[in-house]
Structure formats: C-alpha cells, structure tokens
Design a protein around this motif. Structure first.
Motif, PDB file in Angstrom:
ATOM      1  N   VAL A 100     -36.403  60.134  83.370  1.00 50.79           N
ATOM      2  CA  VAL A 100     -37.779  60.362  82.930  1.00 50.79           C
ATOM      3  C   VAL A 100     -38.433  61.369  83.868  1.00 50.79           C
ATOM      4  O   VAL A 100     -38.313  61.252  85.099  1.00 50.79           O
ATOM      5  N   TYR A 102     -42.199  63.381  84.690  1.00 54.69           N
ATOM      6  CA  TYR A 102     -43.633  63.497  84.429  1.00 54.69           C
ATOM      7  C   TYR A 102     -44.099  64.782  85.096  1.00 54.69           C
ATOM      8  O   TYR A 102     -43.904  64.978  86.302  1.00 54.69           O
ATOM      9  N   LEU A 104     -46.491  67.241  86.807  1.00 54.34           N
ATOM     10  CA  LEU A 104     -47.709  67.144  87.603  1.00 54.34           C
ATOM     11  C   LEU A 104     -48.464  68.470  87.666  1.00 54.34           C
ATOM     12  O   LEU A 104     -49.682  68.477  87.833  1.00 54.34           O
ATOM     13  N   MET A 112     -31.769  71.465  77.858  1.00 53.86           N
ATOM     14  CA  MET A 112     -30.848  70.320  77.836  1.00 53.86           C
ATOM     15  C   MET A 112     -29.717  70.541  76.852  1.00 53.86           C
ATOM     16  O   MET A 112     -29.876  71.248  75.869  1.00 53.86           O
ATOM     17  N   SER A 120     -31.379  71.180  73.327  1.00 51.78           N
ATOM     18  CA  SER A 120     -32.808  70.928  73.120  1.00 51.78           C
ATOM     19  C   SER A 120     -33.576  71.570  74.264  1.00 51.78           C
ATOM     20  O   SER A 120     -33.112  71.571  75.409  1.00 51.78           O
ATOM     21  N   GLN A 122     -37.544  71.467  75.801  1.00 54.32           N
ATOM     22  CA  GLN A 122     -38.854  70.818  75.694  1.00 54.32           C
ATOM     23  C   GLN A 122     -39.792  71.433  76.723  1.00 54.32           C
ATOM     24  O   GLN A 122     -39.392  71.727  77.845  1.00 54.32           O
ATOM     25  N   GLU A 123     -41.033  71.558  76.317  1.00 51.03           N
ATOM     26  CA  GLU A 123     -42.040  72.161  77.183  1.00 51.03           C
ATOM     27  C   GLU A 123     -42.490  71.178  78.266  1.00 51.03           C
ATOM     28  O   GLU A 123     -42.656  69.991  78.008  1.00 51.03           O
ATOM     29  N   GLY A 127     -49.359  66.411  82.605  1.00 48.86           N
ATOM     30  CA  GLY A 127     -49.710  65.285  81.749  1.00 48.86           C
ATOM     31  C   GLY A 127     -48.651  64.943  80.717  1.00 48.86           C
ATOM     32  O   GLY A 127     -48.805  63.984  79.974  1.00 48.86           O
ATOM     33  N   ARG A 128     -47.575  65.696  80.677  1.00 44.26           N
ATOM     34  CA  ARG A 128     -46.512  65.418  79.699  1.00 44.26           C
ATOM     35  C   ARG A 128     -45.371  64.629  80.331  1.00 44.26           C
ATOM     36  O   ARG A 128     -44.956  64.896  81.454  1.00 44.26           O
ATOM     37  N   VAL A 129     -44.893  63.652  79.556  1.00 45.05           N
ATOM     38  CA  VAL A 129     -43.735  62.848  79.932  1.00 45.05           C
ATOM     39  C   VAL A 129     -42.552  63.366  79.122  1.00 45.05           C
ATOM     40  O   VAL A 129     -42.687  63.628  77.926  1.00 45.05           O
ATOM     41  N   LEU A 130     -41.403  63.518  79.760  1.00 40.61           N
ATOM     42  CA  LEU A 130     -40.195  63.982  79.064  1.00 40.61           C
ATOM     43  C   LEU A 130     -39.103  62.941  79.236  1.00 40.61           C
ATOM     44  O   LEU A 130     -38.842  62.496  80.356  1.00 40.61           O
ATOM     45  N   TYR A 131     -38.478  62.562  78.123  1.00 37.47           N
ATOM     46  CA  TYR A 131     -37.342  61.637  78.206  1.00 37.47           C
ATOM     47  C   TYR A 131     -36.044  62.403  77.984  1.00 37.47           C
ATOM     48  O   TYR A 131     -35.836  63.001  76.938  1.00 37.47           O
ATOM     49  N   LEU A 152     -42.389  64.846  88.668  1.00 40.69           N
ATOM     50  CA  LEU A 152     -41.951  63.574  89.254  1.00 40.69           C
ATOM     51  C   LEU A 152     -40.778  63.116  88.408  1.00 40.69           C
ATOM     52  O   LEU A 152     -40.861  63.156  87.171  1.00 40.69           O
TER      53      LEU A 152
ATOM     54  N   PHE B   7     -37.056  63.884  73.941  1.00 39.82           N
ATOM     55  CA  PHE B   7     -38.395  63.981  73.370  1.00 39.82           C
ATOM     56  C   PHE B   7     -39.408  64.018  74.501  1.00 39.82           C
ATOM     57  O   PHE B   7     -39.108  63.625  75.632  1.00 39.82           O
ATOM     58  N   SER B   8     -40.598  64.497  74.182  1.00 41.66           N
ATOM     59  CA  SER B   8     -41.647  64.520  75.194  1.00 41.66           C
ATOM     60  C   SER B   8     -42.968  64.171  74.538  1.00 41.66           C
ATOM     61  O   SER B   8     -43.096  64.231  73.316  1.00 41.66           O
ATOM     62  N   PHE B   9     -43.918  63.747  75.341  1.00 36.99           N
ATOM     63  CA  PHE B   9     -45.226  63.372  74.799  1.00 36.99           C
ATOM     64  C   PHE B   9     -46.273  63.544  75.890  1.00 36.99           C
ATOM     65  O   PHE B   9     -45.962  63.592  77.078  1.00 36.99           O
ATOM     66  N   GLY B  10     -47.520  63.632  75.440  1.00 36.43           N
ATOM     67  CA  GLY B  10     -48.612  63.768  76.380  1.00 36.43           C
ATOM     68  C   GLY B  10     -49.289  62.432  76.631  1.00 36.43           C
ATOM     69  O   GLY B  10     -49.181  61.511  75.822  1.00 36.43           O
ATOM     70  N   VAL B  11     -49.972  62.318  77.739  1.00 33.48           N
ATOM     71  CA  VAL B  11     -50.835  61.162  78.001  1.00 33.48           C
ATOM     72  C   VAL B  11     -52.210  61.737  78.303  1.00 33.48           C
ATOM     73  O   VAL B  11     -52.422  62.326  79.364  1.00 33.48           O
ATOM     74  N   LEU B  68     -33.965  54.005  80.161  1.00 30.29           N
ATOM     75  CA  LEU B  68     -35.182  53.740  80.929  1.00 30.29           C
ATOM     76  C   LEU B  68     -36.323  53.430  79.960  1.00 30.29           C
ATOM     77  O   LEU B  68     -36.710  54.287  79.164  1.00 30.29           O
ATOM     78  N   HIS B  70     -40.191  52.943  79.189  1.00 28.69           N
ATOM     79  CA  HIS B  70     -41.342  53.558  79.846  1.00 28.69           C
ATOM     80  C   HIS B  70     -42.559  53.517  78.932  1.00 28.69           C
ATOM     81  O   HIS B  70     -42.458  53.164  77.754  1.00 28.69           O
ATOM     82  N   LEU B 152     -48.447  54.950  84.525  1.00 27.90           N
ATOM     83  CA  LEU B 152     -47.217  55.262  83.805  1.00 27.90           C
ATOM     84  C   LEU B 152     -46.127  54.413  84.466  1.00 27.90           C
ATOM     85  O   LEU B 152     -46.051  54.369  85.690  1.00 27.90           O
TER      86      LEU B 152
END
Lengths: 197, 197
Positions: A100, A102, A104, A112, A120, A122-123, A127-131, A152, B7-11, B68, B70, B152
């Motif tokens: 994971v 995050y 900052l 990937m 793949s 991914q941007e 504030g974005r979390v990437l899995y 992080l 995949f990715s997402f914002g918070v 993981l 999350h 998070l």
C-alpha cells in the motif's frame, strides 16, 4: 534489537524524512545502468555527476508474515533524456504479497506489471492511496519538474525484494515527457519475462 | 469479485470518505454497552439519542497473509461523561499480526495493550505514523472537541478481529478530560486478561 512495543513517528514535509528510522538507502544514477531508455543521455549525465535519484527511509521489522515493513520513499525531480527520474522497481521475492502506498507530496506515477506481462500505470498525487496487489512489480516515477515525490509505503514483513528480474527485462512501459507533459509509452528495450511460477 | 489489478483512490478531507470503498461500517453508542466508564452518563445519553461514534470505510481484500486490508477510520468528537468518543478496540484474531496507522486529521490517542497486560498510549495527530506491533490490542480515541479524528489503516489480510476479549475485560487505560485536557487514567473496571496462548 527491534522494538516490541508500539511506536510512532512524524513525517515532516517537504523533506519526507521520518523522525525515526532504521535505514537510509540512497540510489544514484550509477546504480541503474541499462534502466533508462536513452543510453547516450544516461552516459553523458553520469560523466558529469552521479546524481541522487531517490532515497528510502526504512523502519525495519522482523521478516515474517504478520509484521509490516514501512517507511518513506523520496524520488527527486529530474530527467535522463526525456525519461523521468524513477526508482529501480522490483517484484517482491515472495510474489504473493501486496503493498500500500499513500502519496504525501508531489506528482508522479506508479508503473506496474505482472510476470505474465499485464501492465498498469496509476497516478500518484497527495491524498491518494494506491494498492499494488500481489504479483505486481512496481516502480515510482516523479513527473514533477521541481518537487520531490514523497510516498509512505507499507508491505508484509515476508515480502522480500527481487530487483534482478526488472534489471534484466525492464518494465513494459516508460514514462517520458512529451510537449511538456508526462506520457506513458512502450519500452522498446523490454524483453518478455522468463517463465515464472 | 475483488479486483486483481492495481487500483488507487483519493481520501478527501475533512470528510475522510475514500472515493472508492467496499464497506461502510457505522458504530453507534448502543453498540458499546459497558465500554464507557461512566455508566449513568452512558444511559442518559443513549436515552436521548443513539449517537454515531465512529465510521470505518473498508477496502476488502482476500483474507490471506500476503494481502493488505486497508481503509479509513473516522472517530467523531464527543464525550460520554468525561471519557472521549472511541472505537470498540480489538485484538487481531491472528494475534501475531501488526497494523500501521497514518493520521490524516484531528487529534487523538491510540490506547494499546497486550494479553499479558503491558500497555501503551501514543498520540495521533496529522502527519504521524503509528506502528501497532503484533499482539497489541488497539483502540483510537478522539480527544478533539470539534474535529473528526481520521486515520488511514493497513493490516495483513489474515489478521481477523477479536472484539470479544476487549468487550469482556476493557482496556487497562481510559482517556478522559481533566481541566480541559486529555489525560490517561487507570480503568477501574478493567479485569485481568484470561490466560491466552
């Protein structure tokens, strides 16, 4: 002795240096021969200065499945030819392990791919979390002109690193600047992966 | 079907709601009988309104060691008597699994303890990373008067949850307000843990 008690630490920005860490890893241009597509630009740049590409601050934990290795990754801004500064990128040695991220600070992309050749991109932005699911090799790329890309990261203690596969075959996709913007393009030097279990 | 691709997402803040999630869990006052020290205050509050204490937005992954789990945790501000709003808190069912928290917003504390009765309280504030090592039960407490505490979290896919032990014995320490400030005090209702393997 690694701590068995809970602990916490801060990550101050814009530096991205944790207030507590066990290892500080630095990777310079000379540690990535053959990884940038424009080899004449690479050689010319290296002849001038062995530039610092990225840094990792690691919190070390036991290398077992229930633990979580974590820390911060800092990719500096810059380009080798038209290709942005990036990390070496790796598979996990234990392929069936995720990661994971995050973001900052900064702007970038995670490139990937799987051993089977799926890919793949991914941007990464604040504030974005990437899995990154199990089986996916991953490399972070800083597409900003002036800011560090700071993330992080958290991954399972038993994951390990396999850098060799990517050093041999590269990633299928490169991130290069065209008309002042990042663009994802095929890597002409990519070699199909050897059969992996 | 869970995705096998990255995949990715914002918070977004101040809400703390991920732009992508699988489960939204809500915990109200009525779901935590016997957990707050001031039982008359608890009963009086519940008679008025079954207040929303906290919410969790979960990204679901397969429950295996290399994955993981999350998501984000949002503890609302408030008090039951002098005790701050908090999560139920739990051990992981697979005790030898860790968890990483990154605080996105607010002010709070993580209250932790082991089955053997060791305890630790660590501050949560924006930009801080908290490591909950394997074996440590954990509960987050919002010590702000007006802001949500948003974190998070990342933990191993095979961790699971054991809520029952804490429901029975409570945590050794409470976080209460005294002279307008959060203070860590002994929990008079704490019962020594049953022998655990």
């Amino acid at each position: 002795m690694l701590p068995t008690d809970p602990f916490s630490f801060g990550v101050s920005l814009p530096g991205g240096i944790p207030t507590r860490y066990d290892n500080h890893i630095t990777r310079r241009l000379s540690s990535m021969p053959g990884q940038f597509a424009d080899q004449p630009a690479y050689a010319a740049m290296l002849a001038q200065e062995d530039v610092l590409l990225y840094e990792v601050y690691e919190i070390v934990r036991p290398h077992v499945a229930g633990e979580l290795l974590h820390g911060t990754s800092i990719v500096h801004p810059g380009q080798v030819g038209k290709e942005y500064f990036m990390t070496k990128g790796h598979f996990h040695a234990e392929l069936e392990t995720a990661e994971v991220y995050y973001c900052l600070q900064g702007a970038g992309m995670m490139v990937m791919e799987t051993p089977e050749g799926e890919w793949s991109v991914q941007e990464l932005r604040p504030g974005r979390v990437l899995y990154v699911p199990p089986r996916w090799a991953h490399r972070s790329v800083n597409t900003s002109h002036d800011q560090d890309l700071i993330t992080l990261f958290v991954y399972p203690g038993h994951a390990g690193h396999d850098y060799g596969t990517i050093e041999q075959q590269g990633f299928r996709k490169l991130v290069v600047e065209r008309d002042g913007r990042p663009q994802v393009v095929d890597n002409p030097g990519w070699r199909p992966p050897a059969a992996r279990s």
